[in-house]
Motif scaffolding. Sequence first.
Motif, PDB file in Angstrom:
ATOM      1  N   ASP A 144       4.093   9.169   7.164  1.00 16.59           N
ATOM      2  CA  ASP A 144       2.951   9.881   7.510  1.00 16.59           C
ATOM      3  C   ASP A 144       2.656  10.976   6.466  1.00 16.59           C
ATOM      4  OD1 ASP A 144       2.034   8.519   9.744  1.00 16.59           O
ATOM      5  OD2 ASP A 144       2.783  10.130  11.087  1.00 16.59           O
ATOM      6  N   SER A 145       3.635  11.947   6.098  1.00 19.85           N
ATOM      7  CA  SER A 145       3.314  12.860   5.169  1.00 19.85           C
ATOM      8  C   SER A 145       2.987  12.087   3.622  1.00 19.85           C
ATOM      9  CB  SER A 145       4.669  13.741   4.819  1.00 19.85           C
ATOM     10  OG  SER A 145       5.718  12.725   4.279  1.00 19.85           O
ATOM     11  N   GLN A 146       3.308  11.000   3.309  1.00 24.36           N
ATOM     12  CA  GLN A 146       2.791  10.536   2.028  1.00 24.36           C
ATOM     13  C   GLN A 146       1.628  10.248   2.318  1.00 24.36           C
ATOM     14  OE1 GLN A 146       6.422   7.990   2.038  1.00 24.36           O
ATOM     15  NE2 GLN A 146       6.988   9.053  -0.093  1.00 24.36           N
ATOM     16  N   VAL A 147       1.269   9.565   3.345  1.00 24.94           N
ATOM     17  CA  VAL A 147      -0.345   9.136   3.880  1.00 24.94           C
ATOM     18  C   VAL A 147      -1.317  10.247   3.757  1.00 24.94           C
ATOM     19  CG1 VAL A 147      -1.681   8.108   5.508  1.00 24.94           C
ATOM     20  CG2 VAL A 147       0.453   7.056   5.241  1.00 24.94           C
ATOM     21  N   LEU A 148      -0.705  11.367   4.209  1.00 23.30           N
ATOM     22  CA  LEU A 148      -1.521  12.882   4.336  1.00 23.30           C
ATOM     23  C   LEU A 148      -1.934  12.960   2.807  1.00 23.30           C
ATOM     24  CD1 LEU A 148      -0.088  14.893   7.227  1.00 23.30           C
ATOM     25  CD2 LEU A 148      -2.201  14.148   6.962  1.00 23.30           C
ATOM     26  N   ASN A 149      -0.817  12.770   1.725  1.00 21.48           N
ATOM     27  CA  ASN A 149      -0.936  13.097   0.562  1.00 21.48           C
ATOM     28  C   ASN A 149      -2.066  12.306  -0.043  1.00 21.48           C
ATOM     29  OD1 ASN A 149       1.048  15.334   0.450  1.00 21.48           O
ATOM     30  ND2 ASN A 149       2.445  13.942  -0.260  1.00 21.48           N
ATOM     31  N   VAL A 150      -2.084  10.842   0.163  1.00 23.07           N
ATOM     32  CA  VAL A 150      -3.233  10.265  -0.178  1.00 23.07           C
ATOM     33  C   VAL A 150      -4.529  10.679   0.344  1.00 23.07           C
ATOM     34  CG1 VAL A 150      -3.799   7.638   0.023  1.00 23.07           C
ATOM     35  CG2 VAL A 150      -1.502   8.093  -0.538  1.00 23.07           C
ATOM     36  N   LEU A 151      -4.478  10.838   1.501  1.00 20.30           N
ATOM     37  CA  LEU A 151      -5.800  11.449   2.188  1.00 20.30           C
ATOM     38  C   LEU A 151      -6.246  12.678   1.477  1.00 20.30           C
ATOM     39  CD1 LEU A 151      -5.341  10.730   5.957  1.00 20.30           C
ATOM     40  CD2 LEU A 151      -6.755   9.286   4.458  1.00 20.30           C
ATOM     41  N   GLU A 152      -5.478  13.569   1.113  1.00 20.78           N
ATOM     42  CA  GLU A 152      -5.618  14.680   0.435  1.00 20.78           C
ATOM     43  C   GLU A 152      -6.302  14.468  -0.993  1.00 20.78           C
ATOM     44  OE1 GLU A 152      -2.414  17.496   0.062  1.00 20.78           O
ATOM     45  OE2 GLU A 152      -2.217  17.803   2.287  1.00 20.78           O
ATOM     46  N   LYS A 153      -5.769  13.558  -1.481  1.00 21.12           N
ATOM     47  CA  LYS A 153      -6.239  13.325  -2.860  1.00 21.12           C
ATOM     48  C   LYS A 153      -7.594  12.523  -2.951  1.00 21.12           C
ATOM     49  CE  LYS A 153      -4.934  10.472  -6.855  1.00 21.12           C
ATOM     50  NZ  LYS A 153      -4.192   9.472  -7.539  1.00 21.12           N
ATOM     51  N   MET A 154      -7.887  11.686  -1.783  1.00 14.15           N
ATOM     52  CA  MET A 154      -9.117  11.136  -1.585  1.00 14.15           C
ATOM     53  C   MET A 154     -10.096  12.087  -1.322  1.00 14.15           C
ATOM     54  SD  MET A 154      -8.480   7.691   0.506  1.00 14.15           S
ATOM     55  CE  MET A 154      -9.821   6.851   0.542  1.00 14.15           C
ATOM     56  N   LEU A 155      -9.751  13.455  -0.491  1.00 12.59           N
ATOM     57  CA  LEU A 155     -10.694  14.450  -0.324  1.00 12.59           C
ATOM     58  C   LEU A 155     -10.984  15.192  -1.393  1.00 12.59           C
ATOM     59  CD1 LEU A 155      -9.590  15.794   3.130  1.00 12.59           C
ATOM     60  CD2 LEU A 155     -11.669  14.611   3.026  1.00 12.59           C
ATOM     61  N   LYS A 156      -9.974  15.502  -2.157  1.00 13.84           N
ATOM     62  CA  LYS A 156     -10.296  16.204  -3.420  1.00 13.84           C
ATOM     63  C   LYS A 156     -11.339  15.398  -4.499  1.00 13.84           C
ATOM     64  CE  LYS A 156      -7.634  18.544  -7.167  1.00 13.84           C
ATOM     65  NZ  LYS A 156      -8.619  18.058  -8.469  1.00 13.84           N
ATOM     66  N   GLN A 157     -11.036  13.888  -4.585  1.00 10.82           N
ATOM     67  CA  GLN A 157     -11.982  13.154  -5.205  1.00 10.82           C
ATOM     68  C   GLN A 157     -13.321  13.249  -4.935  1.00 10.82           C
ATOM     69  OE1 GLN A 157     -10.287   9.369  -4.635  1.00 10.82           O
ATOM     70  NE2 GLN A 157      -8.893   9.656  -6.696  1.00 10.82           N
TER      71      GLN A 157
ATOM     72  N   ILE B 142      -3.868   3.246   0.274  1.00 14.70           N
ATOM     73  CA  ILE B 142      -2.394   3.548   0.747  1.00 14.70           C
ATOM     74  C   ILE B 142      -1.743   2.225   0.255  1.00 14.70           C
ATOM     75  CG2 ILE B 142      -0.813   3.183   2.599  1.00 14.70           C
ATOM     76  CD1 ILE B 142      -3.177   4.759   4.131  1.00 14.70           C
ATOM     77  N   LYS B 143      -2.076   1.083   0.273  1.00 12.64           N
ATOM     78  CA  LYS B 143      -1.443  -0.285  -0.233  1.00 12.64           C
ATOM     79  C   LYS B 143      -1.348  -0.039  -1.752  1.00 12.64           C
ATOM     80  CE  LYS B 143      -1.115  -2.976   3.256  1.00 12.64           C
ATOM     81  NZ  LYS B 143      -0.073  -3.123   4.169  1.00 12.64           N
ATOM     82  N   GLN B 144      -2.120   0.622  -2.473  1.00 14.50           N
ATOM     83  CA  GLN B 144      -1.958   0.598  -3.895  1.00 14.50           C
ATOM     84  C   GLN B 144      -1.026   1.456  -4.269  1.00 14.50           C
ATOM     85  OE1 GLN B 144      -4.212  -0.978  -6.390  1.00 14.50           O
ATOM     86  NE2 GLN B 144      -2.441   0.076  -7.606  1.00 14.50           N
ATOM     87  N   ARG B 145      -0.701   2.590  -3.596  1.00 11.79           N
ATOM     88  CA  ARG B 145       0.294   3.187  -3.842  1.00 11.79           C
ATOM     89  C   ARG B 145       1.385   2.678  -3.459  1.00 11.79           C
ATOM     90  NH1 ARG B 145       1.701   9.443  -1.887  1.00 11.79           N
ATOM     91  NH2 ARG B 145       3.439   9.432  -2.972  1.00 11.79           N
ATOM     92  N   GLU B 146       1.909   2.155  -2.320  1.00 10.95           N
ATOM     93  CA  GLU B 146       2.814   1.432  -1.888  1.00 10.95           C
ATOM     94  C   GLU B 146       3.312   0.363  -2.905  1.00 10.95           C
ATOM     95  OE1 GLU B 146       2.661   1.742   3.064  1.00 10.95           O
ATOM     96  OE2 GLU B 146       1.683   0.043   2.244  1.00 10.95           O
ATOM     97  N   VAL B 147       2.522  -0.239  -3.211  1.00 11.79           N
ATOM     98  CA  VAL B 147       2.553  -1.287  -4.243  1.00 11.79           C
ATOM     99  C   VAL B 147       3.207  -0.719  -5.727  1.00 11.79           C
ATOM    100  CG1 VAL B 147       1.430  -3.037  -5.576  1.00 11.79           C
ATOM    101  CG2 VAL B 147       1.215  -3.067  -3.507  1.00 11.79           C
ATOM    102  N   ASP B 148       2.292   0.183  -6.057  1.00 14.11           N
ATOM    103  CA  ASP B 148       2.737   0.942  -7.365  1.00 14.11           C
ATOM    104  C   ASP B 148       4.112   1.448  -7.347  1.00 14.11           C
ATOM    105  OD1 ASP B 148       0.243   0.358  -8.321  1.00 14.11           O
ATOM    106  OD2 ASP B 148      -0.283   2.360  -8.290  1.00 14.11           O
ATOM    107  N   GLU B 149       4.565   2.017  -6.250  1.00 14.11           N
ATOM    108  CA  GLU B 149       5.972   2.845  -6.111  1.00 14.11           C
ATOM    109  C   GLU B 149       6.993   1.953  -5.547  1.00 14.11           C
ATOM    110  OE1 GLU B 149       5.502   6.735  -4.702  1.00 14.11           O
ATOM    111  OE2 GLU B 149       3.687   7.181  -5.636  1.00 14.11           O
ATOM    112  N   ARG B 150       6.299   0.542  -4.824  1.00 16.43           N
ATOM    113  CA  ARG B 150       7.433  -0.114  -4.119  1.00 16.43           C
ATOM    114  C   ARG B 150       8.058   0.437  -3.150  1.00 16.43           C
ATOM    115  NH1 ARG B 150       9.536  -2.995  -9.630  1.00 16.43           N
ATOM    116  NH2 ARG B 150       7.663  -4.395  -9.762  1.00 16.43           N
ATOM    117  N   ILE B 151       7.260   1.117  -2.207  1.00 15.32           N
ATOM    118  CA  ILE B 151       7.984   1.804  -1.014  1.00 15.32           C
ATOM    119  C   ILE B 151       6.794   1.680   0.145  1.00 15.32           C
ATOM    120  CG2 ILE B 151       9.023   3.557  -2.403  1.00 15.32           C
ATOM    121  CD1 ILE B 151       6.682   5.683  -1.833  1.00 15.32           C
ATOM    122  N   GLU B 152       7.403   2.017   1.317  1.00 12.99           N
ATOM    123  CA  GLU B 152       6.765   2.091   2.503  1.00 12.99           C
ATOM    124  C   GLU B 152       6.317   3.633   2.744  1.00 12.99           C
ATOM    125  OE1 GLU B 152       4.753   0.442   5.967  1.00 12.99           O
ATOM    126  OE2 GLU B 152       5.954  -0.777   4.156  1.00 12.99           O
ATOM    127  N   LEU B 153       5.040   3.889   2.816  1.00 13.38           N
ATOM    128  CA  LEU B 153       4.659   5.380   3.088  1.00 13.38           C
ATOM    129  C   LEU B 153       4.988   5.910   4.372  1.00 13.38           C
ATOM    130  CD1 LEU B 153       1.335   5.698   0.907  1.00 13.38           C
ATOM    131  CD2 LEU B 153       3.697   5.994   0.107  1.00 13.38           C
TER     132      LEU B 153
END
Length: 158
Positions: free
Chosen positions: A46-59, A33-44
Motif C-alpha cells: 500500500d505505501s508503494q501504491v501511494l507513492n505511485v498515486l502521489e507521482k500521478m498527482l504531481k504529473q 502500478i503494473k508498470q512499476r511492478e514489472v520494472d522493479e520485479r516486485i509486488e507493491l
Amino acid sequence: MSLKQQLTEDMKAAMRGGDKARLAVIRLINAAIKQREVDERIELDDSQVLNVLEKMLKQRRDSISQYEAAGRQDLADVEKSEMAVIETYMPAKLTDSEIDALIDDAIAQTGATSPKDMGKVIAAVKDKAAGGADMAAVSARIKAKLALHISATAPYRA
C-alpha cells in the motif's frame, strides 16, 4: 482491503455502472502500478501504491499549470477530473498543525541543525506523512524551519 484490491473492485463497479471517465482513470492507475511492478520485479504494498498515486498527482498538477499557461482550459479540466478520481484513493490530508508537529518531531529525531540536514528531515517526515501532505510544500516548510533554527542559534556578531 488493500489499495490494489480496492482499485480492482472500483474498476468492476465503474464497468457495471457505465462510468467511463472513472473507469479510464482507474485503468491508468492500474497500468502505472503494473508498470512499476514489472520494472522493479516486485509486488507493491500500500505505501508503494501511494507513492505511485502521489507521482500521478504531481504529473497532473504540472500538466494543469502547463495547459493553463498555454490557454488550453479544456485539457486542464480533463486533468483536474483525473486528479479528483486519484485523490479518492489518497489518505486524508494532514492539517497545518499536524504537519508542523511532524516536522518538529523529525528535526528533534534527526538532530538537524542546518539546511544541510534537510534530506534527513524530509525522509523522516515522508514516511509519516505517506500521502497526507504535498511534499513540495512540506519541503519548503522544513527549509524555513531549519533556516529559523540557524538564525535563532547563531551567535550575535557586531
